[in-house]
Design an enzyme around this catalytic site. Structure first.
Site, PDB file in Angstrom:
ATOM      1  N   PHE A  35      37.730  45.050  32.807  1.00 33.13           N
ATOM      2  CA  PHE A  35      38.485  45.494  33.976  1.00 33.13           C
ATOM      3  C   PHE A  35      39.674  44.590  34.279  1.00 33.13           C
ATOM      4  CE2 PHE A  35      35.325  48.530  34.570  1.00 33.13           C
ATOM      5  CZ  PHE A  35      35.629  49.341  35.648  1.00 33.13           C
ATOM      6  N   ARG A  36      39.500  43.271  34.192  1.00 35.13           N
ATOM      7  CA  ARG A  36      40.486  42.361  34.767  1.00 35.13           C
ATOM      8  C   ARG A  36      41.317  41.570  33.769  1.00 35.13           C
ATOM      9  NH1 ARG A  36      39.780  41.834  40.202  1.00 35.13           N
ATOM     10  NH2 ARG A  36      37.913  42.819  41.024  1.00 35.13           N
ATOM     11  N   GLN A 105      27.038  42.776  35.950  1.00 33.23           N
ATOM     12  CA  GLN A 105      28.177  43.185  36.762  1.00 33.23           C
ATOM     13  C   GLN A 105      28.793  44.474  36.226  1.00 33.23           C
ATOM     14  OE1 GLN A 105      29.953  39.175  36.078  1.00 33.23           O
ATOM     15  NE2 GLN A 105      30.426  39.226  38.255  1.00 33.23           N
ATOM     16  N   ASP A 108      28.650  50.328  33.043  1.00 35.57           N
ATOM     17  CA  ASP A 108      28.629  51.267  31.914  1.00 35.57           C
ATOM     18  C   ASP A 108      27.246  51.777  31.535  1.00 35.57           C
ATOM     19  OD1 ASP A 108      27.526  49.091  30.249  1.00 35.57           O
ATOM     20  OD2 ASP A 108      29.577  48.317  30.252  1.00 35.57           O
ATOM     21  N   HIS A 123      26.849  46.326  40.540  1.00 35.95           N
ATOM     22  CA  HIS A 123      27.949  47.197  40.973  1.00 35.95           C
ATOM     23  C   HIS A 123      27.669  48.672  40.705  1.00 35.95           C
ATOM     24  CE1 HIS A 123      30.432  43.325  40.239  1.00 35.95           C
ATOM     25  NE2 HIS A 123      30.007  43.380  41.489  1.00 35.95           N
ATOM     26  N   CYS A 154      26.582  72.160  47.644  1.00 37.33           N
ATOM     27  CA  CYS A 154      27.392  72.243  48.867  1.00 37.33           C
ATOM     28  C   CYS A 154      28.898  72.217  48.614  1.00 37.33           C
ATOM     29  CB  CYS A 154      27.010  71.115  49.826  1.00 37.33           C
ATOM     30  SG  CYS A 154      27.624  69.490  49.321  1.00 37.33           S
ATOM     31  N   SER A 192      30.904  36.688  31.290  1.00 38.05           N
ATOM     32  CA  SER A 192      31.334  36.729  32.687  1.00 38.05           C
ATOM     33  C   SER A 192      32.128  35.473  33.016  1.00 38.05           C
ATOM     34  CB  SER A 192      30.132  36.827  33.630  1.00 38.05           C
ATOM     35  OG  SER A 192      30.558  36.757  34.984  1.00 38.05           O
ATOM     36  N   SER A 193      33.230  35.654  33.742  1.00 34.50           N
ATOM     37  CA  SER A 193      34.038  34.515  34.179  1.00 34.50           C
ATOM     38  C   SER A 193      33.412  33.810  35.378  1.00 34.50           C
ATOM     39  CB  SER A 193      35.448  34.986  34.539  1.00 34.50           C
ATOM     40  OG  SER A 193      35.384  35.944  35.587  1.00 34.50           O
ATOM     41  N   ASP A 232      33.302  34.364  20.733  1.00 32.24           N
ATOM     42  CA  ASP A 232      32.955  35.780  20.816  1.00 32.24           C
ATOM     43  C   ASP A 232      31.445  35.937  20.741  1.00 32.24           C
ATOM     44  OD1 ASP A 232      33.401  38.713  20.579  1.00 32.24           O
ATOM     45  OD2 ASP A 232      32.532  38.356  18.592  1.00 32.24           O
TER      46      ASP A 232
END
Length: 243
Positions: A35-36, A105, A108, A123, A154, A192-193, A232
């Site tokens: 994402f970032r 986090q 997916d 999330h 509806c 994760s950062s 990696d």
């Protein structure tokens, strides 16, 4: 690097209450954009002319339900993604009863797709959808296979079961995640950062023996870790499984 792999293997093999904490870096190898990061999803959707934070917000859903639905179908439904070796490794350790589960986090759903049973999705997840009006539940396959955008009960907007900007994290999920961290003998952070709050703040509750961080970039918790590998993670896990 070889010494780090040997240390990692020793810690994993000698642990029986491992908790995993995963971020976007885990799913990049599955084709899910980070994402970032530069070139990630936020950079890409900025080209749509509205801020990524607004497009992923409760305000946008309420201001323009149709626009929100179309955005989700265009940008968030990763149809062809599959778990990679990291997801599979985490699921395997859970099956071997070495792991308490995984806190992620990511939205997916790939940990569940890989077979992990004890997954706390901080999330939310794109594997579940519901009507924003009547809360009827839908699966990802319902939405994709039938191209569903509106509730067949509806007519309300069908939204993914993810935490949007302007919404609170699910408290039962937070409590389960804290429990996993507090009872772990080893906490493994992958991809994760550790800067997105409040999720990243959960790490400070770990009181076990070994904090392991595997991430391409540095994190605020590197100095507290038993082992840090800036590489990696797909390569790391592949090497670990051939040791």
């Amino acid at each position: 690097m070889r010494n780090d792999l040997e240390t990692l293997k020793h810690i994993i093999d000698s642990s029986n209450r491992i908790t995993f904490f995963t971020g976007a870096g885990v799913s990049v190898a599955s084709g899910v954009p980070d994402f970032r990061s530069m070139g990630g999803l936020f950079d890409e959707i900025s080209k749509d002319g509205l801020s990524p934070e607004y497009l992923l917000s409760r305000d946008y859903l309420e201001d323009d339900p149709e626009g929100f639905i179309n955005f989700c179908h265009k940008r968030l439904l990763f149809v062809d993604t599959k778990p990679n070796i990291v997801h599979d490794w985490i699921a395997k350790l859970e099956r071997n009863q070495q792991s308490l589960g995984v806190i992620t986090q990511n939205i997916d759903g790939l940990h569940s797709d890989a077979g992990s049973q004890h997954v706390d999705e901080l999330h939310g997840t794109l594997n579940r959808f519901y009507c924003n009006a009547c809360h009827k539940s839908y699966t990802k396959s319902d939405v994709i296979d039938r191209t569903l955008k509106h509730c067949d009960n509806c007519g309300g907007a069908i939204r993914p079961d993810i935490v949007l900007y302007g919404e609170m994290l699910d408290q039962p999920t937070i409590i389960r995640a804290l429990n996993k961290i507090e009872h772990a003998d080893t906490l493994v952070v992958l991809g994760s950062s550790l800067v997105v709050q409040p999720a990243a703040g959960l790490i400070s509750h770990f009181k076990g023996d070994n904090l392991i961080i595997i991430n391409k970039d540095r994190t605020p918790y590197d100095s507290d870790a038993t082992l840090v590998i800036h590489d990696d993670m797909v390569s790391v896990v592949k090497s670990l499984m051939t040791e």
